[in-house]
Design a protein around this motif. Structure first.
Motif, PDB file in Angstrom:
ATOM      1  N   ASP A  42       0.678  -1.121  -0.319  1.00 38.95           N
ATOM      2  CA  ASP A  42       0.017  -0.303  -0.265  1.00 38.95           C
ATOM      3  C   ASP A  42       0.518   1.011   0.450  1.00 38.95           C
ATOM      4  OD1 ASP A  42      -2.359  -1.771  -0.284  1.00 38.95           O
ATOM      5  OD2 ASP A  42      -2.473  -1.445   2.241  1.00 38.95           O
ATOM      6  N   SER A  43       2.418   1.229  -0.015  1.00 41.67           N
ATOM      7  CA  SER A  43       2.817   2.395   0.075  1.00 41.67           C
ATOM      8  C   SER A  43       3.829   3.005  -0.980  1.00 41.67           C
ATOM      9  CB  SER A  43       4.308   1.342   1.161  1.00 41.67           C
ATOM     10  OG  SER A  43       4.067   1.255   2.143  1.00 41.67           O
ATOM     11  N   CYS A  44       3.719   4.192  -1.055  1.00 40.44           N
ATOM     12  CA  CYS A  44       4.365   4.336  -2.632  1.00 40.44           C
ATOM     13  C   CYS A  44       5.655   5.661  -2.413  1.00 40.44           C
ATOM     14  CB  CYS A  44       3.360   6.560  -2.973  1.00 40.44           C
ATOM     15  SG  CYS A  44       2.883   7.390  -4.122  1.00 40.44           S
ATOM     16  N   VAL A  45       6.286   5.040  -3.267  1.00 40.36           N
ATOM     17  CA  VAL A  45       7.197   5.081  -2.836  1.00 40.36           C
ATOM     18  C   VAL A  45       8.007   6.145  -4.248  1.00 40.36           C
ATOM     19  CG1 VAL A  45      10.028   4.378  -2.518  1.00 40.36           C
ATOM     20  CG2 VAL A  45       8.338   3.387  -1.505  1.00 40.36           C
ATOM     21  N   GLN A  54      20.206   0.096  -9.544  1.00 41.59           N
ATOM     22  CA  GLN A  54      21.219  -0.529  -8.089  1.00 41.59           C
ATOM     23  C   GLN A  54      20.648  -0.273  -6.720  1.00 41.59           C
ATOM     24  OE1 GLN A  54      22.727   1.528 -10.511  1.00 41.59           O
ATOM     25  NE2 GLN A  54      24.372   0.394 -11.598  1.00 41.59           N
ATOM     26  N   ALA A  55      19.815   0.192  -6.693  1.00 40.85           N
ATOM     27  CA  ALA A  55      19.090   0.411  -4.832  1.00 40.85           C
ATOM     28  C   ALA A  55      17.935   0.854  -5.408  1.00 40.85           C
ATOM     29  CB  ALA A  55      19.577   2.440  -4.350  1.00 40.85           C
ATOM     30  N   THR A  56      17.157  -0.345  -6.930  1.00 37.02           N
ATOM     31  CA  THR A  56      15.611  -0.098  -6.858  1.00 37.02           C
ATOM     32  C   THR A  56      15.326  -1.168  -6.149  1.00 37.02           C
ATOM     33  OG1 THR A  56      16.557   1.224  -8.223  1.00 37.02           O
ATOM     34  CG2 THR A  56      13.775   0.343  -8.511  1.00 37.02           C
ATOM     35  N   ARG A  57      15.774  -2.470  -6.549  1.00 43.03           N
ATOM     36  CA  ARG A  57      15.085  -3.821  -6.238  1.00 43.03           C
ATOM     37  C   ARG A  57      14.410  -4.032  -5.234  1.00 43.03           C
ATOM     38  NH1 ARG A  57      14.736  -7.409 -10.324  1.00 43.03           N
ATOM     39  NH2 ARG A  57      16.671  -6.853 -11.376  1.00 43.03           N
ATOM     40  N   PRO A  58      15.672  -4.028  -4.027  1.00 42.41           N
ATOM     41  CA  PRO A  58      15.025  -4.355  -2.408  1.00 42.41           C
ATOM     42  C   PRO A  58      13.507  -3.256  -2.839  1.00 42.41           C
ATOM     43  CG  PRO A  58      17.569  -3.781  -2.469  1.00 42.41           C
ATOM     44  CD  PRO A  58      16.732  -3.123  -4.042  1.00 42.41           C
ATOM     45  N   ILE A  59      14.174  -2.534  -2.372  1.00 41.55           N
ATOM     46  CA  ILE A  59      12.328  -2.081  -2.329  1.00 41.55           C
ATOM     47  C   ILE A  59      11.211  -1.931  -2.986  1.00 41.55           C
ATOM     48  CG2 ILE A  59      11.970   0.861  -2.299  1.00 41.55           C
ATOM     49  CD1 ILE A  59      13.973   0.718  -0.101  1.00 41.55           C
ATOM     50  N   LEU A  60      11.420  -2.539  -4.591  1.00 45.02           N
ATOM     51  CA  LEU A  60      10.613  -3.200  -5.111  1.00 45.02           C
ATOM     52  C   LEU A  60       9.727  -3.818  -4.413  1.00 45.02           C
ATOM     53  CD1 LEU A  60      11.383  -2.373  -9.172  1.00 45.02           C
ATOM     54  CD2 LEU A  60       8.936  -1.261  -7.353  1.00 45.02           C
ATOM     55  N   ASP A  61      10.446  -5.151  -4.461  1.00 44.34           N
ATOM     56  CA  ASP A  61      10.409  -6.460  -4.113  1.00 44.34           C
ATOM     57  C   ASP A  61       9.597  -6.449  -2.483  1.00 44.34           C
ATOM     58  OD1 ASP A  61      11.665  -7.366  -5.544  1.00 44.34           O
ATOM     59  OD2 ASP A  61      13.526  -8.117  -4.441  1.00 44.34           O
ATOM     60  N   THR A  62       9.146  -5.091  -1.866  1.00 44.77           N
ATOM     61  CA  THR A  62       8.380  -5.155  -0.469  1.00 44.77           C
ATOM     62  C   THR A  62       6.922  -5.221  -1.421  1.00 44.77           C
ATOM     63  OG1 THR A  62       8.508  -2.888  -0.731  1.00 44.77           O
ATOM     64  CG2 THR A  62       9.866  -3.247   0.596  1.00 44.77           C
ATOM     65  N   GLY A  63       6.487  -4.538  -2.477  1.00 42.44           N
ATOM     66  CA  GLY A  63       5.349  -5.276  -3.108  1.00 42.44           C
ATOM     67  C   GLY A  63       4.809  -3.627  -3.478  1.00 42.44           C
ATOM     68  N   CYS A  64       5.965  -2.293  -3.184  1.00 41.51           N
ATOM     69  CA  CYS A  64       5.314  -0.996  -3.246  1.00 41.51           C
ATOM     70  C   CYS A  64       4.457  -0.326  -4.521  1.00 41.51           C
ATOM     71  CB  CYS A  64       6.159  -0.042  -2.040  1.00 41.51           C
ATOM     72  SG  CYS A  64       7.867   0.132  -3.003  1.00 41.51           S
ATOM     73  N   LYS A  65       4.182   0.762  -4.389  1.00 41.46           N
ATOM     74  CA  LYS A  65       4.222   1.165  -6.271  1.00 41.46           C
ATOM     75  C   LYS A  65       5.581   2.416  -6.157  1.00 41.46           C
ATOM     76  CE  LYS A  65       1.566   4.613  -8.418  1.00 41.46           C
ATOM     77  NZ  LYS A  65       0.057   5.685  -8.076  1.00 41.46           N
ATOM     78  N   GLU A  97      13.727  18.330 -10.149  1.00 41.38           N
ATOM     79  CA  GLU A  97      13.511  19.660  -9.705  1.00 41.38           C
ATOM     80  C   GLU A  97      12.369  20.363 -10.224  1.00 41.38           C
ATOM     81  OE1 GLU A  97      17.732  19.896 -10.260  1.00 41.38           O
ATOM     82  OE2 GLU A  97      16.226  18.765 -10.110  1.00 41.38           O
ATOM     83  N   ASP A  98      11.664  19.728 -11.750  1.00 37.56           N
ATOM     84  CA  ASP A  98      11.084  20.096 -12.854  1.00 37.56           C
ATOM     85  C   ASP A  98       9.563  19.321 -12.563  1.00 37.56           C
ATOM     86  OD1 ASP A  98      13.032  21.682 -13.152  1.00 37.56           O
ATOM     87  OD2 ASP A  98      13.699  20.438 -14.876  1.00 37.56           O
ATOM     88  N   ILE A  99      10.028  17.392 -11.605  1.00 37.62           N
ATOM     89  CA  ILE A  99       8.399  17.039 -11.831  1.00 37.62           C
ATOM     90  C   ILE A  99       7.822  17.674 -10.649  1.00 37.62           C
ATOM     91  CG2 ILE A  99       7.759  15.041 -11.804  1.00 37.62           C
ATOM     92  CD1 ILE A  99      10.671  14.289 -12.946  1.00 37.62           C
ATOM     93  N   SER A 100       6.115  17.335 -11.235  1.00 40.39           N
ATOM     94  CA  SER A 100       5.480  18.190 -10.089  1.00 40.39           C
ATOM     95  C   SER A 100       4.686  16.628  -9.228  1.00 40.39           C
ATOM     96  CB  SER A 100       4.054  18.318 -10.839  1.00 40.39           C
ATOM     97  OG  SER A 100       4.154  20.154 -11.181  1.00 40.39           O
ATOM     98  N   PHE A 101       4.690  16.818  -8.172  1.00 37.35           N
ATOM     99  CA  PHE A 101       4.287  15.589  -7.209  1.00 37.35           C
ATOM    100  C   PHE A 101       3.294  16.334  -6.299  1.00 37.35           C
ATOM    101  CE2 PHE A 101       8.727  14.111  -8.270  1.00 37.35           C
ATOM    102  CZ  PHE A 101       8.196  12.682  -9.025  1.00 37.35           C
ATOM    103  N   ALA A 102       2.251  15.313  -6.373  1.00 37.50           N
ATOM    104  CA  ALA A 102       1.615  15.882  -5.091  1.00 37.50           C
ATOM    105  C   ALA A 102       1.800  16.240  -3.138  1.00 37.50           C
ATOM    106  CB  ALA A 102      -0.052  15.131  -5.342  1.00 37.50           C
ATOM    107  N   ASP A 103       1.374  17.450  -3.043  1.00 41.43           N
ATOM    108  CA  ASP A 103       1.567  16.989  -1.700  1.00 41.43           C
ATOM    109  C   ASP A 103       0.989  16.070  -0.649  1.00 41.43           C
ATOM    110  OD1 ASP A 103       2.795  19.915  -2.449  1.00 41.43           O
ATOM    111  OD2 ASP A 103       1.274  20.689  -1.260  1.00 41.43           O
ATOM    112  N   SER A 104       2.098  15.359   0.089  1.00 37.24           N
ATOM    113  CA  SER A 104       1.322  14.697   0.697  1.00 37.24           C
ATOM    114  C   SER A 104       1.293  12.973   0.032  1.00 37.24           C
ATOM    115  CB  SER A 104       1.398  15.321   2.140  1.00 37.24           C
ATOM    116  OG  SER A 104       0.711  16.093   2.523  1.00 37.24           O
ATOM    117  N   SER A 105       1.923  12.554  -0.814  1.00 38.26           N
ATOM    118  CA  SER A 105       1.450  11.783  -0.979  1.00 38.26           C
ATOM    119  C   SER A 105       2.261  10.688  -1.401  1.00 38.26           C
ATOM    120  CB  SER A 105       1.429  12.149  -2.742  1.00 38.26           C
ATOM    121  OG  SER A 105       2.368  12.909  -3.374  1.00 38.26           O
ATOM    122  N   CYS A 106       3.689  10.676  -0.551  1.00 42.12           N
ATOM    123  CA  CYS A 106       4.418   9.673  -0.713  1.00 42.12           C
ATOM    124  C   CYS A 106       4.572   9.166   0.660  1.00 42.12           C
ATOM    125  CB  CYS A 106       6.032  10.232  -1.774  1.00 42.12           C
ATOM    126  SG  CYS A 106       5.306  10.215  -2.994  1.00 42.12           S
TER     127      CYS A 106
END
Length: 265
Positions: A42-45, A54-65, A97-106
């Motif tokens: 259920d986590s948003c990352v 190089q750092a991605t797979r262990p986080i992905l393996d939690t099943g998070c988005k 720096e140039d990409i927009s993300f919603a506040d309080s979304s992660c």
């Protein structure tokens, strides 16, 4: 500093070599992250500056988005190929720096040996806005050194850096030292200026041994080395390979990995 290329885009010119030669991160580092924050399906990352993952797979393996933000087009495509089987994975190509993300979304924003490319005030303020209350920023990096135990080979390589690298960039070598706990502590305190609390830092160590060819391939993934003129770079790398082969055929890198953790109240 770069002659022809913007340094933070040079990695994209050698994406396959970057993926092959850049190291992953130790399991103990991820354990510290997961002890600090529980990541579930259920986590948003968001990962900032994913490189070739190089750092991605262990986080992905939690099943998070997980959304990877990567500036390089070739590296972005490599990420899509590498992690395409994960239906919860997506890539945005562009500067963080140039990409927009919603506040309080992660729930978690993390960056591995990449956050130094982003201006401090912009980066930390943006991450703070993106995180939900209780969300976490994990910043970590690999800090390699060949000079922990000075030897004939390390002294020869330092002289080659004087002759090629430092003369090319017209600057003094200075005194090189391994990354210290004091430096990690200093980085760990930065988030406090931007409203974060519950600050932590952790250090890990390891050794890696390279043949001459492998070490030259590794150097060819460093942004400031890539940005040197081709003729200078090739002669520089050739001399380093000769030196390693003359002094036994291998060189040891001593890595210090630092992890800084901070939480949004």
């Amino acid at each position: 500093m770069a002659k022809d290329l913007e340094l933070n885009r040079t990695f994209d010119t050698s994406s396959s070599v970057y993926d092959k030669m850049r190291p992953n991160y130790v399991a103990e580092l991820y354990k510290k992250i997961f002890d600090y924050i529980s990541i579930t399906p259920d986590s948003c990352v968001v990962e900032v500056g994913s490189g070739s993952g190089q750092a991605t797979r262990p986080i992905l393996d939690t099943g998070c988005k997980l959304t990877a933000v990567e500036y390089g087009e070739h590296l972005s495509e490599l990420l899509r190929e590498k992690f395409g089987k994960y239906k919860n994975f997506s890539v945005i190509t562009g500067k963080f720096e140039d990409i927009s993300f919603a506040d309080s979304s992660c729930d978690l924003v993390f960056s591995a040996t990449a956050f130094h490319w982003i201006p401090e005030d912009i980066g930390y303020s943006k991450v703070f806005s993106m995180l939900r209350s209780g969300g976490v920023f994990a910043r970590f990096a690999n800090r390699p050194s060949i000079s922990r135990n000075p030897s004939a080979i390390t002294q020869k390589i330092e002289r080659l850096y004087d002759e090629y690298y430092y003369s090319y960039y017209k600057k003094e070598r200075g005194t090189k030292q391994a990354f210290t706990e004091e430096q990690a502590e200093k980085i760990a305190t930065i988030p406090e200026k931007y409203g974060f609390t519950d600050l932590q830092y952790h250090l890990f160590g390891r050794e890696r041994v390279f043949s001459a060819d492998e070490y030259v391939q590794l150097l060819s993934t460093y942004s400031d080395h890539i940005a040197m003129k081709k003729a200078v770079r090739e002669e520089f790398f050739s001399k380093i390979a000769e030196a390693i082969n003359y002094h036994g055929g291998t060189i040891t890198i001593y890595d210090t990995l630092d992890l800084e953790l901070a939480r949004k109240p």
